[in-house]
Design an enzyme around this catalytic site. Structure first.
Site, mmCIF file in Angstrom:
data_model
loop_
_atom_site.group_PDB
_atom_site.id
_atom_site.type_symbol
_atom_site.label_atom_id
_atom_site.label_comp_id
_atom_site.label_asym_id
_atom_site.label_seq_id
_atom_site.Cartn_x
_atom_site.Cartn_y
_atom_site.Cartn_z
ATOM 1 N N ASP A 350 0.802 -1.257 -0.028
ATOM 2 C CA ASP A 350 -0.238 0.118 0.242
ATOM 3 C C ASP A 350 0.725 1.271 0.106
ATOM 4 O O ASP A 350 1.776 1.343 0.621
ATOM 5 C CB ASP A 350 -1.006 -0.086 1.298
ATOM 6 N N GLU A 386 1.720 -0.220 -4.890
ATOM 7 C CA GLU A 386 0.798 0.763 -5.430
ATOM 8 C C GLU A 386 1.633 2.075 -5.804
ATOM 9 O O GLU A 386 2.184 2.607 -4.402
ATOM 10 C CB GLU A 386 -0.129 0.983 -4.248
#
Length: 700
Positions: A350, A386
């Protein structure tokens, strides 16, 4: 337990960090560069009553440590850290606050929100510069010492090649929360993940890897609890080494291992979505749960010259300081722990850009990337970033180092715009189909580095992409401020559900075209769980706090006629991809590499079967394209031809030379029709549809 424990700690060792049971006692080791004293607090098995308190007797290389003889697995504990409370200088020590061990392997008791969790007096005129003397232990989760032994038997990692990988992104709870065939405590758990019916569903789809939204123990954020909502997605980590307790049906860690072993036995890899960019402690007004109380100045990036405040490149209030060697060690130890003790096959990071930030900004040669790249275990796993955060220069798609894959939102947005009918999208779509070489064809990277997707957990589902023009996030109680306003979606005439057969038909046709585009593109395809049967979130494009039927899988819909048809169609697409190497090349194809004297390995054609030349690419209103790709293997030449009609009219495509005995593998306008041989040199492609053809030539 109290009667069997020693009344003092022995010096113990500074390594390994965390609580380690050796069969005779437990070694405790915790890092803090600025503490003056750290106490170990031992609790009863329920975590309610403190039984003993010990001062860690030694500090070696800024690691406080001690050994508790006669203690065993199951011991419940926490820490208290002493030191300066000087927020303006970055220090927030408060021994009245019980702290979780950053290396806690298992938690007992949920977090209970109270003002006593804050290191300062909530509501005080000096805000976080004030000091709170209330004990937070009653409200805090506690760590449990564990025995990590597990019989893995003949388990082996599936070790799928990147080019063969098809990812299924799903929420652990969401996939089974509505499963009436499971007992209530089993729904939403790792037990349900191991259920044969679900594994069979993944195999039917042709999925090779399941990517789970965060399963590290996470906090139910206070602002959500106050609104009557829950942190469903789990991007608020409270412990980097412990699974979320609510995901264990009987509280046993081995439940997770059993699930992974069964998925491995079926040939399915398991990836974890991990959150090492920030923690659940938030900004300076947040709670003191662990890292803040142990050594705020080391664990977090603070504003230079004004260290009361946190650098907020994550948008969540704080940012972990991976430039610090002990913080980097914690992240690396966590990754290795899950990879060794739970045999995780890969990670999706993330806000991966945050992990690669040095003092000067994002750097593909940052310490974190270097540490992972040289690690003999982690460097062999599948690593996905990401590639953005909200900090300066935060958009870094294509700029990660070799060995990494990245979420490619340019694929998502370009595919949606093309099938919505936007002008000038054909060149971009062509680039995405060919593996996004404009982004990834550098430093010997491969097409698999582009993780292609048309939907993900963050945004609309596929059904909602073709059913809503705008987000509908009222249930989140943020007055519409959350979630992106630019979804590149289209409702095709009616916002939300429609009883109009014509609208429903075009929605389903566009959805199938999007899936066909995904499966016919070079790169690594990622599916959003539930898209295979038309899961909807009723237009909510940020369902992070919807722990309810908005987010949970409706298996009744999955077993409906429409749901079964879409599932069968997607399964067919993935089977075609697995069967045809030209659809999943492990290298970037080039148009001057010849398979036959008159046939390049990749070429683009118009509806007449002629090459698309430079001037033709500049036609903003052209929405048709033919893509031919071919590979040569031991069994001969394999080729595919993808015919794309993004216009509102039916179009007849002429096959380009040389002419082969093509078979139509799938027509998204008629998905139930079996494959058939092409009888002449032309194919009719319906509006907003894709036709995929294939052929094989036996070598002489």
């Amino acid at each position: 337990m109290a009667s069997t424990l020693s009344d003092k700690l022995l010096p113990g060792r500074a390594y390994p960090l965390g609580a380690t049971w050796d069969g005779l006692g437990i070694n405790f080791a915790v890092f803090s560069a600025h503490a003056t004293k750290i106490e170990l607090c031992v609790f009863d098995p329920t975590g309610r009553k403190e039984l003993s308190r010990f001062t860690l007797p030694e500090c070696t290389d800024e690691v406080w440590h001690g050994y508790l003889p006669h203690a065993g697995a199951g011991l419940v504990y926490g820490y208290r850290a002493y030191g300066p409370y000087e927020p303006q200088n970055g220090h927030r020590f408060n021994p009245h606050k019980l702290l979780l061990d950053p290396y806690a392997r298992k938690l007992v008791r949920p977090l209970h929100w109270t003002d006593a969790l804050a290191g300062y007096r909530v509501g005080h005129g000096k805000a976080d510069l004030s000091f709170d003397r209330r004990d937070s232990a009653a409200a805090m989760p506690k760590a449990v010492v564990i025995d990590d032994a597990f019989n893995w038997g003949d388990d082996t990692r599936p070790d799928r090649p990147w080019s063969d990988t098809v990812i299924y992104e799903a929420h652990l709870k969401g996939v089974s929360a509505c499963r009436q065939d499971l007992r209530p405590n089993e729904r939403g758990s790792f037990f349900a993940l191991a259920d044969p019916a679900f594994i069979e569903h993944l195999l039917r789809l042709g999925v090779t890897a399941i990517e789970l939204l965060p399963v590290h123990a996470f906090a139910q954020d206070r602002f959500l609890v106050q609104r009557g909502l829950r942190n469903y997605w789990g991007y608020s980590t409270m412990a980097f080494f412990a699974p979320e307790p609510s995901y264990l049906s009987k509280g046993m860690l081995n439940e997770m291992r059993v699930a992974i072993r069964r998925l491995h036995a079926a040939g399915i890899e398991v990836f974890l979505d991990v959150v090492y960019n920030h923690t659940a402690e938030g900004n300076e007004m947040g709670p003191t749960l662990s890292w803040r109380g142990l050594d705020n100045k080391s664990y977090y990036r603070l504003v230079p010259g004004d260290e009361r405040y946190y650098v907020n490149d994550t948008g969540t209030g704080n940012t972990l300081n991976l430039a610090h060697p002990r913080v980097l060690q914690m992240v690396m130890d966590s990754l290795r722990y899950w990879a060794t003790h739970f045999r995780i096959d890969g990670y999706r990071f993330d806000l991966g850009v945050t992990l690669g930030r040095e003092a000067h900004g994002f750097d593909p040669g940052a310490g974190f990337f270097d540490a992972v790249r040289q690690d003999p275990l982690l460097s062999r796993l599948k690593l996905i970033s990401e590639p953005w955060d909200i900090g300066p220069g935060g958009y870094q798609v294509g700029n990660h180092p070799p060995g990494w894959a990245e979420w490619n939102d340019k694929f998502r947005d370009g595919a949606r715009r093309f099938w919505r009918g936007d002008s000038g999208q054909r060149p971009d779509l062509a680039t995405r189909l060919a593996g996004s070489g404009d982004l990834f064809n550098r430093r010997a990277r491969r097409p698999w580095a582009s993780v292609n997707f048309v939907t993900a957990h963050d945004g609309f589902t596929l059904r909602d992409v073709v059913s809503y023009n705008a987000k509908h996030n009222d249930a989140n109680k943020e007055d519409g401020r959350d979630g992106t306003n630019d979804n590149h979606s289209c409702n095709w005439g009616v916002e939300g559900p429609s009883d109009d057969p014509a609208i429903e038909a075009i929605r389903q046709r566009v959805a199938r075209a999007l899936l066909a585009t995904l499966m016919c593109s070079h790169g690594t395809p990622m599916l959003l769980g539930g898209d295979e049967f038309g899961r909807t979130q009723n237009g909510n494009n940020n369902a992070y706090c919807q722990d309810n039927k908005t987010s949970w899988f409706d298996w009744g819909q999955a077993h409906s006629e429409e749901g079964e048809a879409m599932t069968a169609f997607l399964a067919r697409l993935t089977a075609i991809r697995h069967a045809h190497p030209s659809l999943r090349s492990d290298r970037f194809m080039v148009n001057d590499q010849m398979i036959l004297p008159d046939m390049a390995e990749i070429a683009w054609f118009d509806v007449r079967g002629d090459y698309v030349w430079d001037e033709a690419w500049n036609d903003p209103e052209c929405r048709t394209l033919a893509l031919r790709r071919a590979t040569r293997g031991a069994e001969g030449i394999e080729a595919t031809l993808v015919l794309i009609n993004g216009s509102a009219e039916n179009v007849r495509f002429v096959m380009p030379a040389p002419h082969f005995s093509w078979r139509v593998l799938v027509d998204t306008a008629d998905p139930a029709k079996d494959e058939w041989p092409l009888e002449n040199n032309e194919v009719d492609v319906s509006d907003r549809s894709v036709v995929v053809l294939g052929c094989r030539l036996v070598s002489n």
